[in-house]
Design a protein around this motif. Structure first.
Motif, PDB file in Angstrom:
ATOM      1  N   ALA A 176     -13.727  65.332  40.641  1.00  0.00           N
ATOM      2  CA  ALA A 176     -13.002  64.630  39.580  1.00  0.00           C
ATOM      3  C   ALA A 176     -13.958  63.955  38.597  1.00  0.00           C
ATOM      4  O   ALA A 176     -13.693  63.900  37.399  1.00  0.00           O
ATOM      5  CB  ALA A 176     -12.059  63.597  40.185  1.00  0.00           C
ATOM      6  N   ALA A 226      -5.839  63.483  32.077  1.00  0.00           N
ATOM      7  CA  ALA A 226      -5.938  64.025  33.434  1.00  0.00           C
ATOM      8  C   ALA A 226      -7.230  63.570  34.100  1.00  0.00           C
ATOM      9  O   ALA A 226      -7.232  63.153  35.271  1.00  0.00           O
ATOM     10  CB  ALA A 226      -5.872  65.554  33.381  1.00  0.00           C
ATOM     11  N   CYS A 262      -6.969  59.839  34.988  1.00  0.00           N
ATOM     12  CA  CYS A 262      -6.090  59.595  36.135  1.00  0.00           C
ATOM     13  C   CYS A 262      -6.753  60.031  37.449  1.00  0.00           C
ATOM     14  O   CYS A 262      -6.668  59.322  38.452  1.00  0.00           O
ATOM     15  CB  CYS A 262      -4.775  60.329  35.962  1.00  0.00           C
ATOM     16  SG  CYS A 262      -3.760  59.633  34.677  1.00  0.00           S
ATOM     17  N   ALA A 263      -7.377  61.205  37.437  1.00  0.00           N
ATOM     18  CA  ALA A 263      -8.032  61.682  38.659  1.00  0.00           C
ATOM     19  C   ALA A 263      -9.148  60.729  39.065  1.00  0.00           C
ATOM     20  O   ALA A 263      -9.284  60.372  40.248  1.00  0.00           O
ATOM     21  CB  ALA A 263      -8.577  63.088  38.425  1.00  0.00           C
ATOM     22  N   GLY A 269      -7.652  57.545  40.473  1.00  0.00           N
ATOM     23  CA  GLY A 269      -7.194  57.729  41.845  1.00  0.00           C
ATOM     24  C   GLY A 269      -8.333  57.606  42.836  1.00  0.00           C
ATOM     25  O   GLY A 269      -8.209  56.937  43.867  1.00  0.00           O
ATOM     26  N   ILE A 270      -9.481  58.240  42.514  1.00  0.00           N
ATOM     27  CA  ILE A 270     -10.608  58.228  43.450  1.00  0.00           C
ATOM     28  C   ILE A 270     -11.304  56.870  43.454  1.00  0.00           C
ATOM     29  O   ILE A 270     -11.738  56.386  44.497  1.00  0.00           O
ATOM     30  CB  ILE A 270     -11.574  59.378  43.082  1.00  0.00           C
ATOM     31  CG1 ILE A 270     -10.876  60.688  43.448  1.00  0.00           C
ATOM     32  CG2 ILE A 270     -12.892  59.246  43.814  1.00  0.00           C
ATOM     33  CD1 ILE A 270     -11.633  61.898  43.108  1.00  0.00           C
ATOM     34  N   VAL A 310      -9.873  53.973  42.941  1.00  0.00           N
ATOM     35  CA  VAL A 310      -9.022  53.074  43.741  1.00  0.00           C
ATOM     36  C   VAL A 310      -9.168  53.412  45.221  1.00  0.00           C
ATOM     37  O   VAL A 310      -9.217  52.518  46.075  1.00  0.00           O
ATOM     38  CB  VAL A 310      -7.552  53.164  43.274  1.00  0.00           C
ATOM     39  CG1 VAL A 310      -6.626  52.431  44.227  1.00  0.00           C
ATOM     40  CG2 VAL A 310      -7.407  52.595  41.877  1.00  0.00           C
ATOM     41  N   LEU A 311      -9.261  54.720  45.527  1.00  0.00           N
ATOM     42  CA  LEU A 311      -9.427  55.133  46.930  1.00  0.00           C
ATOM     43  C   LEU A 311     -10.709  54.544  47.518  1.00  0.00           C
ATOM     44  O   LEU A 311     -10.723  54.009  48.631  1.00  0.00           O
ATOM     45  CB  LEU A 311      -9.483  56.661  47.014  1.00  0.00           C
ATOM     46  CG  LEU A 311      -9.541  57.265  48.416  1.00  0.00           C
ATOM     47  CD1 LEU A 311      -8.148  57.353  49.007  1.00  0.00           C
ATOM     48  CD2 LEU A 311     -10.175  58.647  48.402  1.00  0.00           C
ATOM     49  N   ASP A 360      -8.789  51.353  49.063  1.00  0.00           N
ATOM     50  CA  ASP A 360      -8.289  51.945  50.300  1.00  0.00           C
ATOM     51  C   ASP A 360      -9.387  52.028  51.368  1.00  0.00           C
ATOM     52  O   ASP A 360      -9.151  51.699  52.526  1.00  0.00           O
ATOM     53  CB  ASP A 360      -7.708  53.340  50.021  1.00  0.00           C
ATOM     54  CG  ASP A 360      -6.535  53.287  49.042  1.00  0.00           C
ATOM     55  OD1 ASP A 360      -5.932  52.202  48.918  1.00  0.00           O
ATOM     56  OD2 ASP A 360      -6.243  54.306  48.410  1.00  0.00           O
TER      57      ASP A 360
END
Lengths: 187, 187
Positions: free
Chosen positions: A78, A132, A135-136, A139-140, A142-143, A147
């Motif tokens: 990403a 795109a 966003c990708a 996501g990573i 935040v992961l 997370d």
């Protein structure tokens, strides 16, 4: 001369005097819609349009630079995609900034439907790719940061900065796209 | 009655007979543009529009169902977000499918600019959220399956299916959005 060679970039002062009440109906367009288009700043060939392009280019360039400065970005697909998509955005915004600057310097307006269509399609493609990628990456990021809580081993701050700049760049492409699309549809 | 109460949903057969050459100019709209709008399938109130809504709903529902069926999706923020965004897409597409069905059953067209504006804004918001969710999930799915090569401990196939369904749902919202926006801009 303008009737014979049909230039794709029309001078401002050919069309404006025609657009008075009675004439507009003959052209098959409602007078208010056509006059209103002239006023919208941010469209191709306006100073605000040029400013939008320069800001898009600036934020996309910062995003690419920050991401490329981290040593481990090639290990994540990403992040590689973000560098590619935002580089394309840089090229596109820079090219259109030059076109806008030319149109402003020679005082011509870019209202040809083929030019507008090209700008609209280009903006749609680059903004979709940029969004795109943002966003990708988000996501990573935040992961990794929330997370997995693994910021000690990763450049979380740089990933976050790059992602944020990509979102800002996308946010600045949207008005360009919508104004081009609107003026194309309301011709 | 229709002139006095000004319903927001206009019957088909009031406007169509007026749109013959001479009359169209009086309405301040070019005849070809207005007639062309009637033909575009996929707009609100057409059978293709209803089909688009139903497919959007179907793919979004499958995406949510597949993602919610995995046991470990709540541990990843992007997957939780995908379930939320695609649930909203389900609700929106289902509501508009009901509106389209009603408009088709009572043979009325949804050409009011307030209704079109509402549909356009709603489609823009839901499609942006759906696309963001799909991209974030795609980034993480690729990270798990390709970059980390860790499909043994994760439900890669389910994540991929859910992401793919989310992309298809987004892809089906786009024509609805563009047709609404186009007809709003070309009024």
């Amino acid at each position: 001369m303008s009737n014979r060679s049909r230039p794709s970039v029309h001078p401002f002062d050919i069309q404006v005097p025609q657009l008075r009440e009675g004439d507009a109906a003959d052209n098959g367009a409602p007078p208010d819609a056509t006059v209103r288009l002239k006023d919208v700043q941010g469209m191709p060939g306006t100073p605000a349009g040029l400013a939008l392009r320069l800001f898009q280019f600036g934020f996309a360039a910062v995003s690419v630079a920050v991401m490329a400065a981290t040593s481990d970005f090639p290990s994540v697909t990403a992040f590689r995609y973000l560098v590619g998509a935002l580089s394309l955005q840089c090229l596109w915004s820079m090219s259109l900034a030059i076109v806008d600057l030319y149109a402003l310097l020679v005082k011509r307006c870019l209202r040809n439907s083929r030019i507008l269509g090209f700008f609209t399609i280009g903006d749609a493609i680059t903004s979709t790719l940029t969004f795109a990628a943002a966003c990708a990456s988000a996501g990573i990021t935040v992961l990794i940061s929330s997370d997995f809580d693994n910021c000690a081993q990763n450049h979380c701050a740089r990933f976050e900065t790059s992602t944020a700049m990509a979102f800002v760049s996308w946010f600045l492409v949207s008005p360009s796209f919508f104004l081009s699309f609107w003026s194309l549809a309301s011709r």
